[in-house]
Design an enzyme around this catalytic site. Structure first.
Site, PDB file in Angstrom:
ATOM      1  N   LYS A  22      35.616  54.227  52.559  1.00  0.00           N
ATOM      2  CA  LYS A  22      34.850  53.047  52.151  1.00  0.00           C
ATOM      3  C   LYS A  22      35.677  51.781  52.330  1.00  0.00           C
ATOM      4  O   LYS A  22      35.226  50.801  52.910  1.00  0.00           O
ATOM      5  CB  LYS A  22      34.439  53.168  50.679  1.00  0.00           C
ATOM      6  N   ASN A  23      36.909  51.817  51.829  1.00  0.00           N
ATOM      7  CA  ASN A  23      37.703  50.590  51.815  1.00  0.00           C
ATOM      8  C   ASN A  23      38.203  50.183  53.198  1.00  0.00           C
ATOM      9  O   ASN A  23      38.644  49.051  53.384  1.00  0.00           O
ATOM     10  CB  ASN A  23      38.875  50.722  50.832  1.00  0.00           C
ATOM     11  N   ARG A  92      32.246  42.804  45.331  1.00  0.00           N
ATOM     12  CA  ARG A  92      33.349  41.853  45.518  1.00  0.00           C
ATOM     13  C   ARG A  92      33.839  41.788  46.956  1.00  0.00           C
ATOM     14  O   ARG A  92      34.274  40.740  47.431  1.00  0.00           O
ATOM     15  CB  ARG A  92      34.528  42.284  44.653  1.00  0.00           C
ATOM     16  N   CYS A 116      36.428  33.667  37.877  1.00  0.00           N
ATOM     17  CA  CYS A 116      36.651  32.445  38.638  1.00  0.00           C
ATOM     18  C   CYS A 116      37.714  32.716  39.681  1.00  0.00           C
ATOM     19  O   CYS A 116      38.334  33.772  39.692  1.00  0.00           O
ATOM     20  CB  CYS A 116      37.042  31.276  37.738  1.00  0.00           C
ATOM     21  N   ARG A 121      40.974  39.306  38.567  1.00  0.00           N
ATOM     22  CA  ARG A 121      40.589  39.633  39.940  1.00  0.00           C
ATOM     23  C   ARG A 121      40.288  38.349  40.740  1.00  0.00           C
ATOM     24  O   ARG A 121      39.184  38.142  41.248  1.00  0.00           O
ATOM     25  CB  ARG A 121      39.399  40.588  39.967  1.00  0.00           C
ATOM     26  N   PRO A 122      41.288  37.497  40.839  1.00  0.00           N
ATOM     27  CA  PRO A 122      41.094  36.206  41.509  1.00  0.00           C
ATOM     28  C   PRO A 122      41.093  36.322  43.031  1.00  0.00           C
ATOM     29  O   PRO A 122      41.377  37.394  43.566  1.00  0.00           O
ATOM     30  CB  PRO A 122      42.318  35.412  41.047  1.00  0.00           C
ATOM     31  N   LEU A 125      44.845  33.945  46.484  1.00  0.00           N
ATOM     32  CA  LEU A 125      45.714  34.253  47.633  1.00  0.00           C
ATOM     33  C   LEU A 125      44.936  34.170  48.946  1.00  0.00           C
ATOM     34  O   LEU A 125      45.473  33.730  49.963  1.00  0.00           O
ATOM     35  CB  LEU A 125      46.324  35.644  47.481  1.00  0.00           C
ATOM     36  N   ASP A 310      43.214  53.360  42.406  1.00  0.00           N
ATOM     37  CA  ASP A 310      41.892  53.960  42.594  1.00  0.00           C
ATOM     38  C   ASP A 310      41.876  55.470  42.318  1.00  0.00           C
ATOM     39  O   ASP A 310      40.817  56.097  42.372  1.00  0.00           O
ATOM     40  CB  ASP A 310      41.370  53.694  44.013  1.00  0.00           C
ATOM     41  N   ILE A 332      48.471  47.626  38.367  1.00  0.00           N
ATOM     42  CA  ILE A 332      47.710  46.683  39.203  1.00  0.00           C
ATOM     43  C   ILE A 332      46.684  45.915  38.367  1.00  0.00           C
ATOM     44  O   ILE A 332      46.639  44.699  38.395  1.00  0.00           O
ATOM     45  CB  ILE A 332      46.989  47.411  40.348  1.00  0.00           C
TER      46      ILE A 332
HETATM   47  C1  UD1 Z   1      41.264  46.570  46.826  1.00  0.00           C
HETATM   48  C2  UD1 Z   1      40.356  47.781  46.826  1.00  0.00           C
HETATM   49  C3  UD1 Z   1      40.246  48.363  45.428  1.00  0.00           C
HETATM   50  C4  UD1 Z   1      41.636  48.650  44.880  1.00  0.00           C
HETATM   51  C5  UD1 Z   1      42.544  47.436  45.007  1.00  0.00           C
HETATM   52  C6  UD1 Z   1      43.983  47.734  44.639  1.00  0.00           C
HETATM   53  C7  UD1 Z   1      38.771  47.359  48.586  1.00  0.00           C
HETATM   54  C8  UD1 Z   1      37.385  46.980  48.959  1.00  0.00           C
HETATM   55  N1  UD1 Z   1      39.042  47.342  47.281  1.00  0.00           N
HETATM   56  O1  UD1 Z   1      40.692  45.582  45.975  1.00  0.00           O
HETATM   57  O2  UD1 Z   1      39.489  49.560  45.521  1.00  0.00           O
HETATM   58  O3  UD1 Z   1      41.528  49.008  43.522  1.00  0.00           O
HETATM   59  O4  UD1 Z   1      42.547  46.970  46.357  1.00  0.00           O
HETATM   60  O5  UD1 Z   1      44.489  48.745  45.456  1.00  0.00           O
HETATM   61  O6  UD1 Z   1      39.596  47.708  49.414  1.00  0.00           O
HETATM   62  N2  UD1 Z   1      45.277  39.238  43.235  1.00  0.00           N
HETATM   63  C9  UD1 Z   1      45.584  37.927  42.980  1.00  0.00           C
HETATM   64  N3  UD1 Z   1      45.050  36.949  43.769  1.00  0.00           N
HETATM   65  C10 UD1 Z   1      44.236  37.251  44.817  1.00  0.00           C
HETATM   66  C11 UD1 Z   1      43.929  38.593  45.102  1.00  0.00           C
HETATM   67  C12 UD1 Z   1      44.471  39.564  44.278  1.00  0.00           C
HETATM   68  O7  UD1 Z   1      46.310  37.624  42.035  1.00  0.00           O
HETATM   69  O8  UD1 Z   1      43.795  36.327  45.510  1.00  0.00           O
HETATM   70  C13 UD1 Z   1      45.840  40.317  42.372  1.00  0.00           C
HETATM   71  C14 UD1 Z   1      44.745  41.111  41.668  1.00  0.00           C
HETATM   72  O9  UD1 Z   1      44.361  40.513  40.449  1.00  0.00           O
HETATM   73  C15 UD1 Z   1      45.434  42.451  41.460  1.00  0.00           C
HETATM   74  C16 UD1 Z   1      46.327  42.574  42.689  1.00  0.00           C
HETATM   75  O10 UD1 Z   1      46.439  41.267  43.228  1.00  0.00           O
HETATM   76  O11 UD1 Z   1      46.250  42.423  40.303  1.00  0.00           O
HETATM   77  C17 UD1 Z   1      45.804  43.512  43.761  1.00  0.00           C
HETATM   78  O12 UD1 Z   1      44.480  43.147  44.097  1.00  0.00           O
HETATM   79  P1  UD1 Z   1      43.886  43.381  45.566  1.00  0.00           P
HETATM   80  O13 UD1 Z   1      44.817  44.275  46.308  1.00  0.00           O
HETATM   81  O14 UD1 Z   1      43.561  42.063  46.162  1.00  0.00           O
HETATM   82  O15 UD1 Z   1      42.554  44.161  45.271  1.00  0.00           O
HETATM   83  P2  UD1 Z   1      41.197  44.085  46.078  1.00  0.00           P
HETATM   84  O16 UD1 Z   1      41.450  43.757  47.505  1.00  0.00           O
HETATM   85  O17 UD1 Z   1      40.208  43.253  45.326  1.00  0.00           O
END
Ligand code: UD1
Length: 423
Positions: A22-23, A92, A116, A121-122, A125, A310, A332
């Protein structure tokens, strides 16, 4: 709304194939926005999240055909570079269209995915990285509005390892002018899958699977035909199903390398994983429980190649019946524990202290009415129900349909007493 009714206590036996990731599929579908020609992706699982991504792409004018597990996309008919709130709030990962739309069409308007932009889950980045590539970004009325005549390659250092930000920036950088270097990039298998697809589309990319990825941006990218890889989270979940029920499963199309971090912990907890070679040379493993039984373990979730967040809920389900005290530290998402109260309803003994769960494992989960609270939490409930005494009713299984294709049919083929019923 559908429910699962599961009567536990049957050791699962037989052979089953692991479905497509899926991812990996979600960013690969979004990457079709970058291509001049048609994109064909095989082994795309039939999931609610995939349907949501296709609905989003179609709402923008992309033409798609989905037959069996193959998706063909043509983005030449795109008429609106916009992802509306009604679609984004369902998933998302819709944010994955931001980078490609901006890079190819110079403009994107994408609803903020909930919370937000800088809250839990911002997406800060993603936005900062795109700004480093020359995008002008404004947040208006709950939407991200991004513009750029032509993105320019740049060096981007991610403060936190983010799968989503790495994927969005990889896609955007592939159509930027010049070279982009992403430092502290995610190393997850689905990032490698996306990078390999972009390479096939014509963008030279180095360093996939490492913390530093270098992308040579192109002025155009071609459509390609690619195979999606098997889902290492579904694979890990099925492996836990074998061990938790004391069964014996042969899992085909098994992504052994991608699964290493989960399997290492599963083996420590009393799983036996035996790689087998099948006639066609595809990867196949046999999974069962060690004769010595289950053992308590401690784990901390971390970006790949750490233990995947996950798989945290599914492993917790197993550890509730592993004698001794196990510790799970969520590294995480500090509060990703919505499965804990539901597992407690089935008799599990779990204490929560901030982002650490302390599990006193002992046999004897009991079936109970429970709720699926998110995708992986619902997988944990199914696993617990498979071993619990008596009947478990799991409500709101639409969560599990986001990420596991017809899971009840797969488990039933392996002997599980599981039924999908309408509430
Ligand atoms: C993806 C996966 C999800 C998995 C997660 C962590 C997909 C569709 N989803 O989610 O299943 O649980 O990776 O392996 O592939 N963060 C920031 N700023 C940002 C983005 C992220 O601070 O702009 C932080 C998040 O709050 C979190 C960490 O970075 O603590 C990791 O998040 P991220 O790897 O971005 O998760 P997703 O891509 O949303």
């Amino acid at each position: 709304m559908d429910q699962f009714v599961i009567v536990g206590g049957v050791p699962l036996r037989g052979e089953i194939e692991v479905g497509g990731s899926k991812n990996a599929a979600l960013p690969m579908l979004a990457a079709a926005l970058l291509a001049d020609g048609c994109t064909t992706i095989r082994n795309v699982p039939r999931l609610r999240d995939v349907q949501s991504m296709l609905a989003l792409l179609e709402s923008m004018g992309v033409q798609s055909r989905y037959s069996g597990h193959t998706v063909v996309l043509d983005s030449s008919t795109l008429r609106l570079a916009e992802a509306p709130y009604e679609l984004v709030r369902k998933m998302r990962a819709s944010i994955y269209v931001l980078g490609p739309l901006l890079a190819r069409f110079g403009y994107a308007r994408v609803s903020l995915p909930g919370g937000c932009a800088w809250g839990p889950r911002p997406i800060d980045l993603h936005l900062r990285g795109l700004e480093a590539l020359g995008a002008r970004i404004a947040l208006r009325h709950g939407y991200v509005e991004a513009r750029a005549e032509r993105l320019r390659g740049s060096r981007i250092v991610l403060d936190v390892v983010s799968v989503g930000a790495t994927a969005n920036l990889l896609m955007a950088a592939s159509l930027a002018a010049g070279t982009t270097v992403i430092e502290n990039a995610a190393r997850e298998p689905h990032i490698v899958a996306l990078g390999e697809m972009l390479r096939a589309m014509g963008a030279p990319i180095d360093g996939l699977g490492t913390h530093t990825i270098t992308i040579e941006g192109q002025s155009s990218l071609r459509g390609v035909e690619v195979n999606n890889r098997p889902d290492y989270i579904e694979a890990g979940t099925l492996a836990v199903a074998a061990v938790i029920t004391g069964g014996d499963l042969h899992l085909t199309s098994f992504p052994l390398e991608d699964c290493r971090p989960s399997l290492a912990v599963l083996e420590e907890a009393g799983g036996v994983i035996e790689p087998l070679k099948s006639a066609a040379g595809e990867s196949k493993v046999r999974v069962r429980r060690a004769a010595a039984g289950l053992r308590a373990v401690s784990l901390t979730t971390a970006p790949h190649p750490g233990f995947p967040t996950d798989m945290q809920a599914q492993m917790m389900a197993l550890l509730t019946i592993a004698p001794g005290t196990s510790l799970i530290t969520e590294g995480i998402y500090a509060d990703r524990f919505s499965h804990v109260p539901e597992l407690r309803r089935m008799g599990a003994e779990i204490a929560l202290r901030s982002n650490v769960a302390v599990i006193q494992g002992r046999p004897g989960l009991a079936g109970a009415p429970v709720m699926a609270t998110d995708l992986r939490a619902s997988a944990a409930m199914v696993l617990a129900a498979l071993v619990a005494e008596g009947e478990t009713r799991i409500r709101r299984v639409y969560h599990i349909d986001r990420g596991y294709e017809a899971i009840e049919k797969k488990l039933a083929r392996l002997g599980a007493r599981i039924q999908r019923v309408q509430e």
